[in-house]
Design a protein around this motif. Structure first.
Motif, mmCIF file in Angstrom:
data_model
loop_
_atom_site.group_PDB
_atom_site.id
_atom_site.type_symbol
_atom_site.label_atom_id
_atom_site.label_comp_id
_atom_site.label_asym_id
_atom_site.label_seq_id
_atom_site.Cartn_x
_atom_site.Cartn_y
_atom_site.Cartn_z
ATOM 1 N N PHE A 1 0.845 -1.189 0.000
ATOM 2 C CA PHE A 1 0.000 0.000 0.000
ATOM 3 C C PHE A 1 0.884 1.245 0.000
ATOM 4 O O PHE A 1 1.959 1.253 0.610
ATOM 5 C CB PHE A 1 -0.922 0.003 1.225
ATOM 6 N N LEU B 1 -2.365 2.931 -5.182
ATOM 7 C CA LEU B 1 -3.427 2.494 -4.282
ATOM 8 C C LEU B 1 -4.615 1.942 -5.072
ATOM 9 O O LEU B 1 -5.218 0.937 -4.689
ATOM 10 C CB LEU B 1 -3.866 3.646 -3.395
ATOM 11 N N LYS C 1 -3.551 -1.444 -6.290
ATOM 12 C CA LYS C 1 -3.447 -2.396 -5.189
ATOM 13 C C LYS C 1 -4.816 -2.837 -4.684
ATOM 14 O O LYS C 1 -5.059 -4.030 -4.439
ATOM 15 C CB LYS C 1 -2.650 -1.763 -4.042
ATOM 16 N N LYS C 2 -5.731 -1.899 -4.516
ATOM 17 C CA LYS C 2 -7.024 -2.205 -3.915
ATOM 18 C C LYS C 2 -7.992 -2.869 -4.888
ATOM 19 O O LYS C 2 -8.838 -3.662 -4.474
ATOM 20 C CB LYS C 2 -7.668 -0.920 -3.367
#
Length: 360
Positions: free
Chosen positions: A138, A145, A148-149
């Motif tokens: 993160f 982000l 990643k999310k």
């Protein structure tokens, strides 16, 4: 009195009938879903699953064996039935980038996708996936982000702590390095010689404690034992011990399953990144223990209590599951490559996130 006695018997009978719990049938396959459902859905994947691959920023190669094979199979259009050159018919989108790409360049890559690709914007990357050995952490950078999310991360097992999101991310089955193929064992083989076996790697206090017990065989990874000898040792052991998250070697997990050695995964924290977690019922093919508590005595007591029909069932289910850990030079049905693809197929129904401009 006779009437009262009869009433009591009737009430007792009703009580016993209402509280009796039918024993659960023993599992006959290692799969989370019934075998009929799994095989049917697997075939649907072949018929319907399509992946669009963005053009890599530069030519590159992965260094780990499982990453390298997975990426090679994706690039090989002639043997990859899932590849499509039409992004409009794709279920998922693959973002290829080098394993050593800096966070700044990854951020720029995502920014370019957002500017140039309508497919990224419609879901903020939720129908995209990428390959990264240790995974992406993160970061405060909004592009990273977002990646990643939302996007599915495929990393090596075990994943770097903190870099893996359960139920979204995937780990690759480790690549077996044995050069001496053997037929899988069956439940009619002779009794194993050792209760447990593991490879010695580093200076683990847990392994040091096991070294003094004659029921456990510990082999130093620096020894000159051939892979064939290692296979013989695995096959002669009832349980194969794997230290998770402590620098232990897990590359032979598939080999242990194939040779009928029930895996014992040792960790003091939950393991949420096992290969094929969407497919296999790991609780039926492996044992999970911690390093704290009663030490070697508790471990021996636990493993010693797993025998007879229960052990034979775990062993047999593990041998069945082992076929999904095999990495072939040319992909074969139900092998490691296709099972990773199957997990991606299960993730094709994505959540449509709000567009970035709508975020507060």
């Amino acid at each position: 009195m006779a009437t009262n006695h009869l009433s009591l018997l009737l009430l007792l009978s009703l009580f016993l009938t209402s509280t009796y719990v039918q024993p659960k049938p023993l599992p006959t396959s290692p799969y989370l879903s019934p075998s009929t459902v799994f095989f049917s859905d697997y075939q649907k994947m072949f018929d319907n699953f399509r992946i669009y691959m963005y053009t890599p920023p530069i030519s590159f190669a992965f260094t780990t064996p499982s990453e390298s094979l997975f990426y090679t199979h994706l690039l090989n259009i002639s043997s990859n039935p899932f590849f499509t050159q039409n992004p409009n018919e794709a279920n998922l989108f693959f973002i290829p980038f080098p394993p050593d790409l800096s966070p700044r360049k990854i951020s720029r890559l995502v920014r370019d996708l957002r500017v140039n690709s309508p497919f990224w914007n419609r879901s903020l990357g939720a129908d995209h996936f990428y390959l990264s050995r240790g995974g992406i952490g993160f970061a405060s950078d909004r592009n990273i982000l977002e990646l990643k999310k939302n996007a599915v991360q495929i990393s090596c097992f075990p994943a770097t702590p903190g870099n893996f999101i359960p139920h979204k991310d995937i780990t690759l089955p480790p690549l077996t390095t044995s050069n001496h193929p053997r037929e899988p064992l069956n439940n009619k083989t002779s009794s194993p010689t050792f209760l447990g076996f593991t490879k010695k790697l580093g200076q683990s206090s847990f392994i040091k404690e096991l070294e003094g017990d004659p029921e456990f065989l510990i082999v130093d990874v620096d020894d000159d034992a051939s892979e064939f000898d290692l296979g013989e040792i695995i096959a002669s052991s009832k349980f194969c011990l794997f230290l998770y998250g402590t620098g232990g070697d897990v590359s032979w997990l598939g080999e242990a399953l194939r040779l009928g050695c029930v895996p014992v995964l040792i960790s003091d924290r939950p393991i949420q990144d096992l290969p094929l977690m969407d497919v296999l019922k790991w609780s039926e093919i492996a044992v999970f223990v911690g390093t704290s508590g009663g030490g070697i005595g508790e471990l021996k007591g636990l493993l010693g209590g797993i025998g007879g029909e229960r052990y034979d069932r775990m062993r047999g289910l593990g041998v069945t599951a082992a076929q999904h850990f095999v990495w072939n030079d040319s992909p074969q049905p139900f092998d490691a490559f296709h099972m990773v693809m199957y997990q991606l197929w299960l993730r094709r129904h994505v959540i449509r996130y709000a567009r970035r401009e709508e975020w507060v």
